[in-house]
Design a protein around this motif. Structure first.
Motif, PDB file in Angstrom:
ATOM      1  N   ALA A  92       0.833  -1.210   0.000  1.00 14.12           N
ATOM      2  CA  ALA A  92       0.000   0.000   0.000  1.00 14.12           C
ATOM      3  C   ALA A  92       0.866   1.258   0.000  1.00 14.12           C
ATOM      4  N   ASN A  93       2.032   1.170   0.608  1.00 11.88           N
ATOM      5  CA  ASN A  93       2.930   2.329   0.671  1.00 11.88           C
ATOM      6  C   ASN A  93       3.832   2.429  -0.559  1.00 11.88           C
ATOM      7  N   ASN A  94       3.693   1.492  -1.474  1.00  9.51           N
ATOM      8  CA  ASN A  94       4.562   1.488  -2.660  1.00  9.51           C
ATOM      9  C   ASN A  94       3.758   1.530  -3.955  1.00  9.51           C
ATOM     10  N   ARG A  95       2.670   2.252  -3.931  1.00  4.42           N
ATOM     11  CA  ARG A  95       1.878   2.529  -5.145  1.00  4.42           C
ATOM     12  C   ARG A  95       1.311   1.278  -5.811  1.00  4.42           C
ATOM     13  N   ILE A  96       1.077   0.258  -4.998  1.00  2.00           N
ATOM     14  CA  ILE A  96       0.418  -0.926  -5.532  1.00  2.00           C
ATOM     15  C   ILE A  96      -1.088  -0.718  -5.387  1.00  2.00           C
ATOM     16  N   GLY A  97      -1.816  -0.939  -6.475  1.00  2.00           N
ATOM     17  CA  GLY A  97      -3.260  -0.724  -6.430  1.00  2.00           C
ATOM     18  C   GLY A  97      -4.060  -2.013  -6.384  1.00  2.00           C
ATOM     19  N   TYR A  98      -3.433  -3.110  -6.805  1.00  2.00           N
ATOM     20  CA  TYR A  98      -4.158  -4.379  -6.943  1.00  2.00           C
ATOM     21  C   TYR A  98      -3.333  -5.508  -6.348  1.00  2.00           C
ATOM     22  N   LEU A  99      -3.984  -6.338  -5.605  1.00  2.00           N
ATOM     23  CA  LEU A  99      -3.293  -7.487  -5.013  1.00  2.00           C
ATOM     24  C   LEU A  99      -4.029  -8.753  -5.418  1.00  2.00           C
ATOM     25  N   LEU A 100      -3.334  -9.591  -6.152  1.00  2.00           N
ATOM     26  CA  LEU A 100      -3.945 -10.847  -6.604  1.00  2.00           C
ATOM     27  C   LEU A 100      -3.394 -11.997  -5.762  1.00  2.00           C
ATOM     28  N   PHE A 101      -4.290 -12.628  -5.005  1.00  2.00           N
ATOM     29  CA  PHE A 101      -3.872 -13.769  -4.189  1.00  2.00           C
ATOM     30  C   PHE A 101      -3.844 -15.018  -5.063  1.00  2.00           C
ATOM     31  N   VAL A 102      -2.664 -15.639  -5.111  1.00  5.21           N
ATOM     32  CA  VAL A 102      -2.511 -16.871  -5.880  1.00  5.21           C
ATOM     33  C   VAL A 102      -1.883 -17.925  -4.982  1.00  5.21           C
ATOM     34  N   GLY A 103      -1.680 -19.114  -5.532  1.00  4.91           N
ATOM     35  CA  GLY A 103      -1.030 -20.184  -4.774  1.00  4.91           C
ATOM     36  C   GLY A 103       0.054 -20.778  -5.626  1.00  4.91           C
ATOM     37  N   GLY A 104       0.197 -22.075  -5.573  1.00  3.18           N
ATOM     38  CA  GLY A 104      -0.760 -23.085  -5.163  1.00  3.18           C
ATOM     39  C   GLY A 104      -2.231 -22.659  -5.290  1.00  3.18           C
ATOM     40  N   GLU A 105      -3.004 -23.190  -4.376  1.00  2.00           N
ATOM     41  CA  GLU A 105      -4.412 -22.809  -4.332  1.00  2.00           C
ATOM     42  C   GLU A 105      -4.596 -21.892  -3.115  1.00  2.00           C
ATOM     43  N   PRO A 106      -4.801 -20.587  -3.332  1.00  9.98           N
ATOM     44  CA  PRO A 106      -4.840 -19.656  -2.199  1.00  9.98           C
ATOM     45  C   PRO A 106      -5.957 -19.951  -1.205  1.00  9.98           C
ATOM     46  N   MET A 107      -7.054 -20.585  -1.706  1.00  8.33           N
ATOM     47  CA  MET A 107      -8.182 -20.813  -0.807  1.00  8.33           C
ATOM     48  C   MET A 107      -7.938 -21.937   0.207  1.00  8.33           C
ATOM     49  N   VAL A 108      -6.847 -22.666   0.078  1.00  7.20           N
ATOM     50  CA  VAL A 108      -6.555 -23.653   1.127  1.00  7.20           C
ATOM     51  C   VAL A 108      -5.987 -22.949   2.361  1.00  7.20           C
ATOM     52  N   HIS A 109      -5.589 -21.678   2.208  1.00  2.00           N
ATOM     53  CA  HIS A 109      -5.025 -20.940   3.355  1.00  2.00           C
ATOM     54  C   HIS A 109      -6.164 -20.496   4.275  1.00  2.00           C
ATOM     55  N   LYS A 110      -6.082 -20.860   5.528  1.00  2.00           N
ATOM     56  CA  LYS A 110      -7.197 -20.599   6.457  1.00  2.00           C
ATOM     57  C   LYS A 110      -7.391 -19.103   6.711  1.00  2.00           C
ATOM     58  N   ASP A 111      -6.384 -18.279   6.438  1.00  2.00           N
ATOM     59  CA  ASP A 111      -6.505 -16.850   6.738  1.00  2.00           C
ATOM     60  C   ASP A 111      -6.721 -15.985   5.497  1.00  2.00           C
ATOM     61  N   LEU A 112      -7.040 -16.609   4.377  1.00  3.20           N
ATOM     62  CA  LEU A 112      -7.205 -15.797   3.166  1.00  3.20           C
ATOM     63  C   LEU A 112      -8.293 -14.723   3.334  1.00  3.20           C
ATOM     64  N   LEU A 113      -9.386 -15.093   3.991  1.00  2.00           N
ATOM     65  CA  LEU A 113     -10.475 -14.125   4.161  1.00  2.00           C
ATOM     66  C   LEU A 113      -9.986 -12.877   4.910  1.00  2.00           C
ATOM     67  N   ALA A 114      -9.229 -13.103   5.973  1.00  2.00           N
ATOM     68  CA  ALA A 114      -8.700 -11.962   6.743  1.00  2.00           C
ATOM     69  C   ALA A 114      -7.717 -11.153   5.892  1.00  2.00           C
ATOM     70  N   MET A 115      -6.974 -11.815   5.037  1.00  2.86           N
ATOM     71  CA  MET A 115      -6.027 -11.094   4.168  1.00  2.86           C
ATOM     72  C   MET A 115      -6.779 -10.228   3.158  1.00  2.86           C
ATOM     73  N   VAL A 116      -7.850 -10.772   2.612  1.00  3.41           N
ATOM     74  CA  VAL A 116      -8.667 -10.002   1.667  1.00  3.41           C
ATOM     75  C   VAL A 116      -9.236  -8.766   2.377  1.00  3.41           C
ATOM     76  N   ALA A 117      -9.747  -8.969   3.586  1.00  4.27           N
ATOM     77  CA  ALA A 117     -10.331  -7.850   4.344  1.00  4.27           C
ATOM     78  C   ALA A 117      -9.268  -6.783   4.614  1.00  4.27           C
ATOM     79  N   HIS A 118      -8.067  -7.214   4.976  1.00  9.50           N
ATOM     80  CA  HIS A 118      -7.007  -6.245   5.271  1.00  9.50           C
ATOM     81  C   HIS A 118      -6.611  -5.477   3.997  1.00  9.50           C
ATOM     82  N   THR A 119      -6.566  -6.198   2.888  1.00 14.47           N
ATOM     83  CA  THR A 119      -6.214  -5.553   1.609  1.00 14.47           C
ATOM     84  C   THR A 119      -7.234  -4.466   1.272  1.00 14.47           C
ATOM     85  N   ALA A 120      -8.515  -4.804   1.396  1.00  9.55           N
ATOM     86  CA  ALA A 120      -9.573  -3.829   1.081  1.00  9.55           C
ATOM     87  C   ALA A 120      -9.503  -2.641   2.049  1.00  9.55           C
TER      88      ALA A 120
END
Ligand code: SF4
Ligand code: SF4
Length: 391
Positions: A92-120
């Protein structure tokens, strides 16, 4: 996901946390546009990071080395939520506007939802690239409420049986179809990502199948047989090995499909031609912005300029403008970097012109203004105006 795509633009806006899947918050579009225009003139507009939060995957795709069972369990790695949040803050401090969560399969990560919320919450647009096997009604609503902007889901063939057999994910097409219905109701954009592989067979059959699954947009991932970074979404499978002539013809097929407009193909025509020039060894027109606007961040928090590059630029904690690289690279043909480099060329060139003007370098500024590639880039943006909604 194979060669996950990130050059998507997102038409929805970040949602407030805990709104339970309600429609996007109303925003003042004019107020949103002003900082964007200022950002384009100052530094060429926002960049994106593909963040591989885990190297674990539940699928078995033959053309991918992330596939389940391909590497020893002790090689499995995932970021922690704390590490991810710190990385997101740095982005966020380096002019990044978009964050694409990838893996492997990112949805196997139990904290992905919290990461999405923090990104937004940090006002970056969170996107997920997934094989679609782990969606259910509950988590779709949760992710939407957390601010998910868009979703990319992989499709390998114009046939459910072939796709599911290759992925090793029986029933995944039904889940993808249901996810598309729900995301459509909730206003979250979804895009099909199709790897150009021998599984596709007849390209003409794709639009009908993708529409049946509920997609109206599709992006092609160009086939990969090797990558230098820690990213493993490639393999030496015969599914993605082509002769030059076969590959040039495959790009021609995609162009034909794009012209037919039975489904929106996101890859810019110019980028498809650029890849054909790449294969023929001809001079390419657009240097890649990987390392300048686009980056790959792995589960060790090593930041690479792209998936292809052998060495990281730095650890994410050391990310700053002095690490940026802009050398007009054309080493590879990864769609995730090459496609947006064509689209964003006009914005980066406008910024170059503006910054030269500010320093009184009028001639240099004019060279950027009258660069004939501006028109080509602009044409590509126009070609994709339907989905480049928010920019
Ligand atoms: S292509 Fe995607 S879904 Fe398939 S094995 Fe690789 S990471 Fe998993
Ligand atoms: S052309 Fe390929 S190797 Fe070069 S910066 Fe872009 S993605 Fe990386």
């Amino acid at each position: 996901m194979n060669s996950a795509k990130q050059d998507v633009e997102v038409r929805s806006v970040p949602r407030a946390e805990g709104t339970g899947g309600t429609p996007a918050l109303k925003t003042d579009k004019k107020a949103e546009r002003m900082p964007l225009i200022a950002g384009v003139l100052d530094h060429g507009g926002p960049g994106y990071v593909q963040f591989a939060i885990t190297n674990i995957c539940n699928a078995k795709c033959e053309f991918c080395s992330f596939a389940a069972g391909r590497f020893a369990p002790k090689q499995r790695r995932s970021v922690t939520l704390e590490e991810a949040c710190e990385a997101i803050d740095i982005c966020a401090n380096n002019r990044i506007g978009y964050l694409l969560f990838v893996g492997g399969e990112p949805m196997v990560h139990k904290d992905l939802l919290a990461m999405v919320a923090h990104t937004a919450k940090r006002r970056l647009r969170p996107m997920i690239c997934t094989n679609g096997s782990l969606w259910n009604e509950t988590n779709i609503k949760q992710y939407t409420a957390a601010g998910l902007s868009s979703v990319i889901m992989s499709i390998d063939a114009p046939d459910a049986a072939i796709h599911e057999k290759h992925r090793g994910l029986p029933g995944v097409c039904v889940k993808i179809k249901r996810a598309n219905e729900l995301f459509s109701e909730l206003g979250v954009e979804t895009i099909a990502s199709v790897t150009m592989s021998r599984l596709v067979g007849d390209y003409g059959r794709l639009p009908g199948f993708l529409r049946e699954l509920g997609f109206s947009r599709c992006t092609f991932s160009y086939p990969l047989t090797t990558l230098g970074s820690s990213y493993l979404s490639y393999s030496s499978s015969t599914l993605v090995e082509y002769t030059d002539e076969e590959l040039i013809n495959a790009f021609e097929e995609v162009k034909k499909l794009k012209r037919a407009r039975k489904i929106t193909i996101i890859n810019p025509t110019e980028s498809l031609s650029e890849m054909q020039r790449h294969i023929r060894g001809q001079k390419e027109r657009f240097g890649c912005l990987g390392g300048y606007k686009y980056f790959y961040l792995d589960w060790n928090l090593d930041l690479y300029r792209c998936h292809y590059w052998e060495k990281p630029m730095c650890h994410i904690r050391d990310f700053s403008s002095d690490k940026l690289v802009r050398d007009g690279c054309t080493r590879c043909m990864i769609d995730c970097y090459r496609d947006p480099s064509v689209l964003q060329f006009i914005a980066v060139n406008a910024s170059d012109a503006w910054n030269h003007l500010k320093h009184g370098h009028v001639l240099k500024a004019m060279r950027h203004v009258f660069d004939p590639r501006n028109l080509i880039s602009l044409r590509s943006v126009w070609e994709n105006r339907g989905w480049i909604g928010g920019v």
